[in-house]
Design a protein around this motif. Structure first.
Motif, short mmCIF file in Angstrom:
data_model
loop_
_atom_site.label_atom_id
_atom_site.label_comp_id
_atom_site.label_asym_id
_atom_site.label_seq_id
_atom_site.Cartn_x
_atom_site.Cartn_y
_atom_site.Cartn_z
N VAL A 42 -0.52 -15.05 59.94
CA VAL A 42 -2.13 -14.93 60.53
C VAL A 42 -2.85 -14.10 59.51
O VAL A 42 -4.03 -14.31 59.46
N ALA A 46 -6.10 -15.19 57.30
CA ALA A 46 -7.54 -14.62 57.52
C ALA A 46 -8.02 -14.31 55.81
O ALA A 46 -9.35 -14.43 55.92
N ARG A 49 -9.23 -17.15 54.42
CA ARG A 49 -10.26 -17.94 54.81
C ARG A 49 -11.62 -17.07 54.27
O ARG A 49 -12.83 -17.43 54.25
N THR A 70 -3.45 -7.30 57.96
CA THR A 70 -4.76 -8.03 57.16
C THR A 70 -5.05 -6.91 56.00
O THR A 70 -5.41 -7.34 54.76
N ILE A 130 -13.51 -8.54 58.15
CA ILE A 130 -12.44 -9.52 59.12
C ILE A 130 -12.44 -8.99 60.29
O ILE A 130 -12.25 -7.86 60.25
N CYS A 132 -10.62 -8.53 63.76
CA CYS A 132 -9.26 -8.68 64.15
C CYS A 132 -9.15 -7.87 65.65
O CYS A 132 -8.11 -7.54 65.92
N THR A 155 -11.17 -13.39 63.29
CA THR A 155 -9.70 -13.75 63.72
C THR A 155 -9.28 -13.30 65.17
O THR A 155 -8.52 -13.94 65.79
N SER A 179 -10.83 -18.16 62.04
CA SER A 179 -9.65 -18.30 61.53
C SER A 179 -8.68 -18.46 62.77
O SER A 179 -8.21 -17.37 63.25
N TRP A 180 -8.27 -19.63 62.65
CA TRP A 180 -7.22 -20.03 63.97
C TRP A 180 -5.78 -19.98 63.41
O TRP A 180 -5.39 -20.81 62.86
N TYR A 182 -2.82 -20.07 61.65
CA TYR A 182 -2.36 -20.38 60.10
C TYR A 182 -1.89 -21.72 60.24
O TYR A 182 -1.15 -22.40 60.98
#
Length: 238
Positions: A42, A46, A49, A70, A130, A132, A155, A179-180, A182
């Motif tokens: 995941v 992210a 992306r 991440t 990002i 999260c 994400t 970002s769905w 992976y």
């Protein structure tokens, strides 16, 4: 995706899956590291992306398990200046221990965008941000902190509609990307990243428990608002 868009999850002795859901674990990957491949995928997706590349500055909003992974994935992708924001000081401390050099920000005391701009070249903001958390304030902070023509990656899962400042999106000429999870073919790549040491996913693990104490020491512990745990692994052999 097993456990997401497919009925079988992981809290069982056996599960029936399609062949394409199975990836061989390399010999140089431990069982504990293999258990971290899914959430790490995941995080890697992210960062992909966001188009993170060598020398980038990156903000991660949220210091939970996905946020921490991440951060590690962004560092593995070449990011040199890393920021992490969270309302929980305990989790910010865990992030600093896991990713040396990361700059912590608590939105209760500091303005996320101001801190990021103050510590980026030309005070323009970060290249990539990002989210999260799945929190509207965190997403807005990402839009504020990213530089002009930067990228914001969403994400975290938002439980309701989020009124974003679309004037800022247009004025700053930024991109907002979803970002769905992976792609299914990410696992071998992620396994190699972990096994090589380039992405030390094990740093996200804060406790190891046995199956018979999974509720009390696992699920209940993660619901504790103190947030002293991130990723808890169940040792099925113990």
């Amino acid at each position: 995706m097993t456990g997401l868009s497919w009925q079988w999850g992981g809290m069982a002795e056996e599960a029936i899956v399609h062949e394409y859901n199975v990836a061989k674990v390399p010999d140089n990957l431990t069982d504990e590291e293999a258990a971290l491949v899914e959430p790490t995928a995941v995080a890697v997706y992210a960062c992909d992306r966001g188009g993170i590349s060598a020398g980038n500055s990156v903000l991660i909003a949220g210091a939970g398990p996905i946020g921490l992974l991440t951060l590690l994935a962004a560092r593995a992708a070449g990011a040199t200046t890393l920021f992490v924001s969270d309302l929980n000081d305990a989790r910010l401390k865990l992030a600093q221990e896991a990713v040396p050099g990361v700059i912590p920000i608590n939105p209760k005391r500091e303005n996320v965008g101001d801190v990021v701009r103050d510590q980026t070249e030309g005070k323009v903001g970060c290249d990539v941000a990002i989210e999260c958390v799945g929190n509207e304030h965190a997403l807005k902070a990402c839009v504020d902190a990213v530089r002009k023509q930067g990228v914001v990656v969403q994400t975290g899962l938002h439980p309701h509609e989020n009124p974003l400042d679309w004037f800022s999106v247009t004025f700053k000429d930024i991109e907002v990307r979803g970002s769905w999870c992976y792609p299914t073919w990410y696992w071998p790549r992620v396994m190699n990243l972990i096994a090589s040491g380039a992405l030390p996913a094990g740093r996200a693990v804060t406790n190891r428990i046995t199956l018979d104490t999974a509720v009390k020491d696992g699920f209940d512990a993660l619901l504790d608002p103190a947030g002293t745990n991130l990723k808890i692994l169940i040792d099925l052999a113990a």
